[in-house]
Design an enzyme around this catalytic site. Structure first.
Site, short mmCIF file in Angstrom:
data_model
loop_
_atom_site.label_atom_id
_atom_site.label_comp_id
_atom_site.label_asym_id
_atom_site.label_seq_id
_atom_site.Cartn_x
_atom_site.Cartn_y
_atom_site.Cartn_z
N ARG A 103 2.44 6.76 0.01
CA ARG A 103 1.30 7.42 0.68
C ARG A 103 1.84 8.70 1.30
NH1 ARG A 103 -3.17 5.01 4.74
NH2 ARG A 103 -4.01 4.52 2.69
N HIS A 130 -7.28 8.82 -3.79
CA HIS A 130 -6.95 7.46 -3.32
C HIS A 130 -7.38 6.47 -4.43
CE1 HIS A 130 -5.84 4.33 -0.74
NE2 HIS A 130 -6.72 4.43 0.23
N GLN A 133 -7.90 2.61 -3.85
CA GLN A 133 -9.12 2.30 -3.10
C GLN A 133 -10.32 2.20 -4.04
OE1 GLN A 133 -9.53 1.83 0.40
NE2 GLN A 133 -11.45 1.05 -0.38
N ASP A 222 -17.05 7.58 4.53
CA ASP A 222 -15.66 7.61 4.99
C ASP A 222 -15.64 8.43 6.28
OD1 ASP A 222 -12.89 7.53 5.17
OD2 ASP A 222 -12.52 8.96 3.54
N CYS A 262 -14.33 2.72 2.91
CA CYS A 262 -12.94 2.37 2.60
C CYS A 262 -12.21 1.83 3.83
CB CYS A 262 -12.21 3.58 2.03
SG CYS A 262 -12.28 5.03 3.10
N ARG A 290 -8.64 -4.76 -2.06
CA ARG A 290 -7.52 -3.84 -2.23
C ARG A 290 -6.33 -4.60 -2.81
NH1 ARG A 290 -6.71 0.85 0.60
NH2 ARG A 290 -4.79 0.88 -0.63
N1 NVA Z 1 -10.20 10.00 3.83
C1 NVA Z 1 -9.43 9.08 4.63
C2 NVA Z 1 -9.22 7.80 3.89
C3 NVA Z 1 -8.47 6.74 4.66
C4 NVA Z 1 -8.26 5.50 3.87
C5 NVA Z 1 -8.10 9.72 4.99
O1 NVA Z 1 -7.49 10.33 4.12
O2 NVA Z 1 -7.70 9.63 6.15
N1 CP Z 2 -8.53 2.19 3.16
C1 CP Z 2 -7.24 2.41 3.46
O1 CP Z 2 -6.45 2.95 2.66
O2 CP Z 2 -6.88 1.96 4.68
P1 CP Z 2 -5.50 2.28 5.42
O3 CP Z 2 -5.47 3.76 5.68
O4 CP Z 2 -5.53 1.47 6.68
O5 CP Z 2 -4.37 1.87 4.52
#
Ligand code: NVA
Ligand code: CP
Length: 305
Positions: A103, A130, A133, A222, A262, A290
């Site tokens: 990540r 993502h 997800q 989101d 998500c 997930r």
């Molecule tokens: N759009 C959000 C998704 C988190 C799972 C982010 O990137 O923070």
């Molecule tokens: N939806 C998701 O990726 O959650 P986290 O950011 O908590 O991993």
């Protein structure tokens, strides 16, 4: 040749459906507490440059339950691209581990990691997309709606990494996808054009949530400020006024609509507490899935390698 999972489009349409079937099989095995250890004695390095609850917990738990061991490498441990070059980390980690989940902020980092790693790399979110997800989301929709074809999916909020992975999915699965967002917060043009050019799905941008949601099978949202943008929240709160998912918006679909997010959710900003807690909300199924969807992805890319 090793195989990575960096975009939903890394799977062909057939493979994509096979992964959904596999996710369903693995989920059933987990529920039965079957002894199922396809990753016995293997290790997964999980590199996190950003915070996480679901991604960390689901990968670590899923990989362990399939017989392996997962290592959590947090932002302060590796500092990829700062303490050490991405291409160096890629090769070092490949010497110890059987698979990498990452990540990161810059999408270029996950691409470079995959290029230099000799083991499979799975994208656990970048600023751009993502894919894990969205695999979990479509698996969840399949469980609830039975069919995943030709649904009307209305995403309301920021045109962000989640939307980009919906576009990737729209290249593999026919759907009517509307992204209703404020002006100036539209998704990436290039990936949107790619989804349109794939010729399978109808893709629209709207700035009017109330009309966009009519006949929606799924309403998805989101956070309004993603990781790395949290300092913009005051400005965004003003710009996103009218884009909150509330009971009135859910009722405006005129049909039985699923609510999806998500997570993490910022309750009473992008979605009200009452919608989160409503019968339409499948957010915790999504969170659980997930793990099952990712397990299927990891199996698929290693079986076909
Ligand atoms: N759009 C959000 C998704 C988190 C799972 C982010 O990137 O923070
Ligand atoms: N939806 C998701 O990726 O959650 P986290 O950011 O908590 O991993």
């Amino acid at each position: 040749m090793k195989r990575d999972f960096l975009h939903v489009t890394d799977f062909t349409t057939d493979e994509f459906h096979e992964v959904l079937d596999l996710a369903s099989e693995i989920k059933a095995k987990f529920k039965r507490r079957e002894n199922y250890k396809p990753f016995k004695d293997q290790t997964l390095a999980m590199i996190f440059a950003k915070p996480s609850a679901r991604t960390r917990i689901s990968f670590e738990t899923g990989f362990y339950r399939m017989g392996g061991h997962a290592l959590y490498l947090g932002p302060a441990d590796i500092s990829m691209g700062k303490r050490e070059a991405v291409k160096d980390i890629a090769r070092v980690v490949s010497r110890y581990n059987d698979m990498i989940m990452a990540r990161v902020f810059a999408h270029a980092h996950v691409l470079e990691l995959a290029e230099y790693a000799s083991v499979p790399v799975v994208n656990g979110l970048t600023d751009f997309n993502h894919p894990c997800q969205i695999m979990a989301d479509i698996f969840t929709i399949q469980e609830h709606k039975k069919s995943v074809k030709d649904l009307k999916i209305v995403y309301i909020g920021d045109g962000n990494n989640i939307v980009h992975s919906w576009f990737e999915l729209a290249c593999r699965l026919p759907m009517h996808f509307i992204c209703a967002c404020p002006e100036g917060y539209t998704p990436d043009e290039k990936i949107m054009e790619t989804a349109r050019d794939a010729g399978l799905s109808t893709i629209e941008i709207s700035h009017d949530p109330m009309s966009a949601v009519k006949d929606a099978d799924v309403i998805y949202t989101d956070v309004w400020a993603s990781m790395g943008q949290k300092e913009e929240i005051d400005e965004r709160l003003k710009r996103f006024e009218g884009f909150q998912i509330n009971d009135r918006l859910m009722a405006a679909t005129g049909k039985n609509t699923l609510f999806m997010h998500c997570l993490p959710a910022e309750r009473d900003r992008e979605v009200t507490d009452s919608v989160m807690e409503s019968a339409a909300s499948v957010v915790f199924d999504e969170a659980e899935n997930r793990m099952h969807a990712q397990n299927a992805v990891m199996l698929k890319i290693t079986q076909n390698a």
